[in-house]
Design a protein around this motif. Structure first.
Motif, PDB file in Angstrom:
ATOM      1  N   ALA A   1       2.439  -5.577  -9.176  1.00 58.58           N
ATOM      2  CA  ALA A   1       1.162  -5.529  -9.914  1.00 58.58           C
ATOM      3  C   ALA A   1       0.446  -4.211  -9.638  1.00 58.58           C
ATOM      4  O   ALA A   1      -0.107  -3.586 -10.555  1.00 58.58           O
ATOM      5  CB  ALA A   1       0.284  -6.711  -9.517  1.00 58.58           C
ATOM      6  N   VAL A   2       0.474  -3.737  -8.391  1.00 58.62           N
ATOM      7  CA  VAL A   2      -0.216  -2.487  -8.056  1.00 58.62           C
ATOM      8  C   VAL A   2       0.452  -1.316  -8.781  1.00 58.62           C
ATOM      9  O   VAL A   2      -0.230  -0.466  -9.369  1.00 58.62           O
ATOM     10  CB  VAL A   2      -0.223  -2.243  -6.528  1.00 58.62           C
ATOM     11  N   LEU A   3       1.789  -1.294  -8.809  1.00 59.45           N
ATOM     12  CA  LEU A   3       2.478  -0.175  -9.475  1.00 59.45           C
ATOM     13  C   LEU A   3       2.204  -0.181 -10.975  1.00 59.45           C
ATOM     14  O   LEU A   3       2.022   0.877 -11.587  1.00 59.45           O
ATOM     15  CB  LEU A   3       3.983  -0.229  -9.196  1.00 59.45           C
ATOM     16  N   GLU A   4       2.117  -1.381 -11.567  1.00 62.31           N
ATOM     17  CA  GLU A   4       1.827  -1.440 -13.004  1.00 62.31           C
ATOM     18  C   GLU A   4       0.407  -0.907 -13.289  1.00 62.31           C
ATOM     19  O   GLU A   4       0.204  -0.104 -14.207  1.00 62.31           O
ATOM     20  CB  GLU A   4       1.963  -2.875 -13.504  1.00 62.31           C
TER      21      GLU A   4
ATOM     22  N   LEU B   1      -6.477  -8.944  -9.203  1.00 61.77           N
ATOM     23  CA  LEU B   1      -6.949  -8.289  -7.973  1.00 61.77           C
ATOM     24  C   LEU B   1      -6.374  -6.888  -7.804  1.00 61.77           C
ATOM     25  O   LEU B   1      -6.984  -6.033  -7.165  1.00 61.77           O
ATOM     26  CB  LEU B   1      -6.622  -9.169  -6.752  1.00 61.77           C
ATOM     27  N   ALA B   2      -5.195  -6.644  -8.424  1.00 62.56           N
ATOM     28  CA  ALA B   2      -4.641  -5.292  -8.360  1.00 62.56           C
ATOM     29  C   ALA B   2      -5.620  -4.311  -8.990  1.00 62.56           C
ATOM     30  O   ALA B   2      -5.834  -3.208  -8.474  1.00 62.56           O
ATOM     31  CB  ALA B   2      -3.285  -5.232  -9.063  1.00 62.56           C
ATOM     32  N   VAL B   3      -6.265  -4.730 -10.097  1.00 62.29           N
ATOM     33  CA  VAL B   3      -7.173  -3.798 -10.772  1.00 62.29           C
ATOM     34  C   VAL B   3      -8.587  -3.816 -10.177  1.00 62.29           C
ATOM     35  O   VAL B   3      -9.245  -2.781 -10.097  1.00 62.29           O
ATOM     36  CB  VAL B   3      -7.170  -4.010 -12.314  1.00 62.29           C
TER      37      VAL B   3
ATOM     38  N   HIS C   1      -7.300  -3.795  -5.331  1.00 61.56           N
ATOM     39  CA  HIS C   1      -6.256  -3.012  -4.688  1.00 61.56           C
ATOM     40  C   HIS C   1      -6.248  -1.561  -5.180  1.00 61.56           C
ATOM     41  O   HIS C   1      -6.179  -0.624  -4.382  1.00 61.56           O
ATOM     42  CB  HIS C   1      -4.890  -3.697  -4.876  1.00 61.56           C
ATOM     43  N   LEU C   2      -6.337  -1.375  -6.512  1.00 60.51           N
ATOM     44  CA  LEU C   2      -6.376  -0.011  -7.055  1.00 60.51           C
ATOM     45  C   LEU C   2      -7.607   0.763  -6.548  1.00 60.51           C
ATOM     46  O   LEU C   2      -7.462   1.911  -6.097  1.00 60.51           O
ATOM     47  CB  LEU C   2      -6.318  -0.066  -8.588  1.00 60.51           C
ATOM     48  N   PRO C   3      -8.816   0.167  -6.585  1.00 54.02           N
ATOM     49  CA  PRO C   3      -9.979   0.904  -6.031  1.00 54.02           C
ATOM     50  C   PRO C   3      -9.777   1.311  -4.567  1.00 54.02           C
ATOM     51  O   PRO C   3     -10.190   2.403  -4.174  1.00 54.02           O
ATOM     52  CB  PRO C   3     -11.134  -0.098  -6.159  1.00 54.02           C
ATOM     53  N   HIS C   4      -9.148   0.457  -3.782  1.00 57.36           N
ATOM     54  CA  HIS C   4      -8.898   0.850  -2.388  1.00 57.36           C
ATOM     55  C   HIS C   4      -7.930   2.030  -2.323  1.00 57.36           C
ATOM     56  O   HIS C   4      -8.119   2.965  -1.546  1.00 57.36           O
ATOM     57  CB  HIS C   4      -8.364  -0.336  -1.577  1.00 57.36           C
TER      58      HIS C   4
END
Ligand code: NAP
Length: 301
Positions: free
Chosen positions: A244-247, A183-185, A188-191
């Motif tokens: 996960a978001v930082l990675e 979900l990070a990719v 979360h990242l798109p947001h």
């Protein structure tokens, strides 16, 4: 046979109220009790009548439930669970709809020692918030990911799986940390990128705001929809899924730097190869029914 007969939903915003409406539509014999910390939201929920009862505190709401479903921002899950811990029936299942899973499980397990906790994430939503914006068909044809801990009773997982299937969702079982990475990719990242682009455009000095709005159909408009998502919900998602978001952000920055180089050194073939690959991904999303090819992504205005 109904998977649950007395469901309590805590948090009656977009997702909580959609779950209540979907239960009404698909399992009308289930008794629904709701609670929200905001008295204005409780009032609206009473007026909109998607619950049989709206309680004035979390303990009263949970007292005879066989499923307690938390639909509050992920950073509030632990405190909410603590507020009804003393009233939770021993055989009740506790679940949630939060957008990240490992941190929510840790918070719930700490607040409710010994309880049966099976986290879930319906991958469905909109950029709207509040009880007025919910609707019964939100979960139809969408994925709901369950992330049960290793020692979760199989019967409890099956009941929750049946529950989400009855609301129209397709259910997938996943490890919580893997969920958070996926979900990070995909979300979360798109947001984060949308928040950045809209913020950057807003900060530009030599392009006026009226020009940004006037020419928004050039792509910017689609980012503004995502960037209009609830600020509290998304603050909590980034803080709760930090690793996960930082990675993913690190990998994204490296890929962005590679694109920057390709543009600087006129590597048109590299740009074209990437854009062709991404177009295929869009095609697969349409083929799997996860979006609509109608104009403006099938959105109704
Ligand atoms: P929402 O529309 O803002 O609703 C959340 C509700 O919870 C609000 O009414 C809020 O009250 C209430 N609340 C906050 N803290 C509380 C507490 N301590 N006790 C009881 N109620 C409390 O948000 P949402 O979009 O439904 O999101 C709810 C959850 O679903 C989040 O965990 C989010 O990550 C997850 N989710 C969202 C989406 C989406 O697209 N929106 C998709 C999938 C999953 P206030 O009025 O005080 O804020």
């Amino acid at each position: 046979m109904l998977p649950f007969s007395r469901i309590t939903i805590i948090g009656l915003g977009l997702i909580g109220s959609s779950v209540a409406r979907a239960i009404r539509a698909n399992m009308p014999d289930v008794r629904i009790t709701g609670y929200d910390a905001d008295s204005g939201v409780r009032e609206s929920a009473r007026g909109l009548n998607f619950c049989d009862d709206v309680a004035d505190n979390a303990g009263t709401a949970a007292i005879d439930a066989d499923l307690v479903l938390l639909a509050v921002p992920v950073g509030a899950m632990g405190d909410v669970a603590t507020s009804f811990a003393a009233d939770l029936p021993v055989d009740a299942i506790v679940s949630d709809v939060g957008s990240c899973k490992q941190s929510v499980f840790d918070a719930l397990a700490k607040a409710l020692p010994g309880a049966t906790i099976i986290p879930a994430h319906p991958v469905a939503g909109t950029e709207k918030s509040g009880p007025e914006s919910g609707f019964a068909s939100l979960f139809e044809g969408r994925w709901c990911i369950l992330t049960p801990p290793d020692d979760a009773p199989e019967v409890a997982v099956e009941r929750l799986k049946t529950f989400w299937q009855r609301l129209g969702a397709d259910v997938e079982i996943m490890d919580a940390r893997h969920h958070d990475m996926v979900l990070a990719v995909t979300s979360h990242l798109p947001h984060l990128i949308a928040y950045t682009i809209v913020g950057t455009a807003d900060d530009l000095e030599d392009v006026t705001q009226s020009e940004v709005i006037k020419y928004s159909a050039g792509g910017f408009r689609d980012f503004t929809r995502i960037a209009a998502s609830d600020p509290v919900m998304w603050r909590d998602v980034f803080l709760s899924n930090k690793d996960a978001v930082l990675e993913m952000l690190q990998r994204f920055s490296e890929d962005l730097t590679a694109l920057q180089r390709a543009i600087r050194y006129d590597k048109g073939d590299e740009l074209e190869a990437l854009f062709s690959r991404t177009r295929d991904i869009r095609r697969s999303i349409l083929e799997q029914g996860q979006d609509d090819d109608a104009p403006d992504f099938g959105r109704k205005h």
